[in-house]
Design an enzyme around this catalytic site. Sequence first.
Site, PDB file in Angstrom:
ATOM      1  N   ASP A   1       0.858  -1.185   0.000  1.00 50.16           N
ATOM      2  CA  ASP A   1       0.000   0.000   0.000  1.00 50.16           C
ATOM      3  C   ASP A   1       0.889   1.227   0.000  1.00 50.16           C
ATOM      4  OD1 ASP A   1      -3.282   0.151   0.826  1.00 50.16           O
ATOM      5  OD2 ASP A   1      -2.148   2.050   0.774  1.00 50.16           O
TER       6      ASP A   1
ATOM      7  N   ASP B   1       4.582   2.183  -3.896  1.00 48.60           N
ATOM      8  CA  ASP B   1       3.821   2.887  -4.928  1.00 48.60           C
ATOM      9  C   ASP B   1       3.786   1.947  -6.135  1.00 48.60           C
ATOM     10  OD1 ASP B   1       2.967   4.379  -7.052  1.00 48.60           O
ATOM     11  OD2 ASP B   1       4.328   6.066  -6.735  1.00 48.60           O
TER      12      ASP B   1
ATOM     13  N   TYR C   1     -12.248   5.847 -15.484  1.00 46.78           N
ATOM     14  CA  TYR C   1     -12.340   4.691 -14.592  1.00 46.78           C
ATOM     15  C   TYR C   1     -12.873   3.474 -15.346  1.00 46.78           C
ATOM     16  CZ  TYR C   1     -13.787   1.787 -10.638  1.00 46.78           C
ATOM     17  OH  TYR C   1     -13.949   0.759  -9.765  1.00 46.78           O
TER      18      TYR C   1
END
Length: 657
Positions: free
Chosen positions: A440, A460, A554
């Site tokens: 994370d 990342d 998205y």
Amino acid sequence: MSSLWNDAEAAAYAGDLAQRVYTSRLLGRDPALVLHGGGNTSVKLTEPDLLGRPEEILYIKGSGWDLATIEAAGFAPVRRRALLDLATLPALSDKAMANAMRCAMTDAAAPSPSVEAILHAVLPHKFVDHTHADAIIALTNTPDGREHVRRVYGDSVVIIPYVMPGFKLARLCAEIYPQAAHAGTVGMVLLNHGIFSFGADARESYERMIELVQRAEAHLADRGAWQIAVPEVTVSNKALRAERAALRKAVSAAAGTPLIMAAHTNAQALSFVQRAAVSKIAQQGPATPDHVIRTKRLPLIGRDVAAYVQAYVEYFDAHKQRADAPLTMLDPAPRIILDPELGLITLGKTAKDAAIAEDIYRHTIDIILGAEALGGYQALPAADLFDMEYWELEQAKLKAPTKAPVFTGEIALVTGAASGIGKACAEVLLKRGAAVIGLDINPTITTLFPRRDFLGLMCDVTDETAIQQALEAGAQAFGGLDMLVLNAGIFPPSAKIQALQLDYWQRVMRINLDANVVLLREAHPLLKLAPNGGRVVIVGSKNVPAPGPGAAAYSASKAAMNQLARVAALEWGADGIRVNTVHPNAVFDTGLWTEAVLQARAANYGLSVEQYKTNNVLQVEVTSLDVAELIAELCGPAFSRTTGAQVPIDGGNDRVI
Ligand code: ZN
């Protein structure tokens, strides 16, 4: 080694049994005295029976309890008279002994007494402490072990030659101790095994133990055989993850089940595995016989697993006639591997087992080096170690195996694991027995689950090097990768196509698509080496089959990801890797959805929050946990014949159905 006795602390433990608890914990606190369930302690108390008649009870450490954390309930109360009677028998099987001891307890619900209970009963002192102190083992695992013990202690300790722990040892002590002991006797040394101390109270017995061990340490130190300086080593920065995964696959195949494989490359470990003499000094046997259950008799040196297995089968065949009953061979896979490049490797069915093997082997290294400096490390003959590895009570465990969770020994990597669906996935996979690597960008990931089977890495996912480093770290911690859950992603603010900015579009693609391309590419060599076949689950979206206005970037990123997953399923099927996708919708218990946002959205549709949350065909709420359970299920046996599937988890959506 020094006494940890503290008057203020001790005052909180009132009474003999409580004092017994206190000093047992003090022993348990020092890993140079006892490790992982090793060692045992007792106290003899006189208590009235149900008819009020006084009875002498031996409170002995119960099996399954660790000295470091023992409580009063961890001591088994056994009638001493019954134990002394057992000590007069010429022979007694382990099974009969365990049964007789249980039947002699005054509390049927107490844990089973330690196998050394009869020995403790035989010793006349009120408090008895027993440890497997490193210094004593280093001293006695040498050709002149007995002479060293005499030189250190004079005649203040009774010396017992090695015999198998349990009834035989108790019987031998019952014979030797009364003849050899005198007013000045303060302890008893068991060659190749450990040491006993005694006292009239808890403190005396404990401090005698410390003092006895201190004397052994001083003797070793005088001869340059204690706390030997660790030479400098150079750690290579070569990527080793594929080699680690290949080795894990070979060892897991030998074990017949996936194993967790932890590699240790600190100076102590590396300098030992890189020693010129390692193939001689590490091939003698364990420091003390009870380690054989955790480490096997010998480590594998190098990577030739097939040769190790063959040698193990030969060892079993050579000694199997020693037992009265037919024996079942344990799996022939090594639990310790010493490889000059890969480091000190410890294996187990769980990350905890691998960590226990590590602790034991680190102490073994110190003991071997100490004994070598003292004149040569010499472990027990193979036959004695075989008796321990194949003793009756261990064989009984094989006949009644406990059912392990479905992903025991397997490793999963979850992206975006600090919150929401990713965090729920990590929880569910841990619960089902997997070791989990959580990635994370949020730094809280590193401390999310403080347990041995979780490795939280800040990462990342849009950084290729960071992904490679994370896989490298995961392979070092656990040995490879079996399951990959691609969950990290962003849901950007709504933007109509006519207003789309290219950098906004590219950012969404970079996180939701490009990062996953790299993750899949980099994970493939590891997934291909998964003992039970690799599995990938992609967290898609309802927006793939039913896109929404304002979510062009998205929806397009998720649709492209969907197509990528389908191609991966086609390309990787021959490698035994299954790739499936879940399409969740309206999962509101994530960081994205605050109560205020929920209220605003619900109001937008003229719905209450409750109605909004359950606005689907089944009229149910879909939680992160629901999605995580489905993802885990897709990795499990029920879907072992399924790849390239897309499973909605949305309560039923009328635009999808
Ligand atoms: Zn012992």
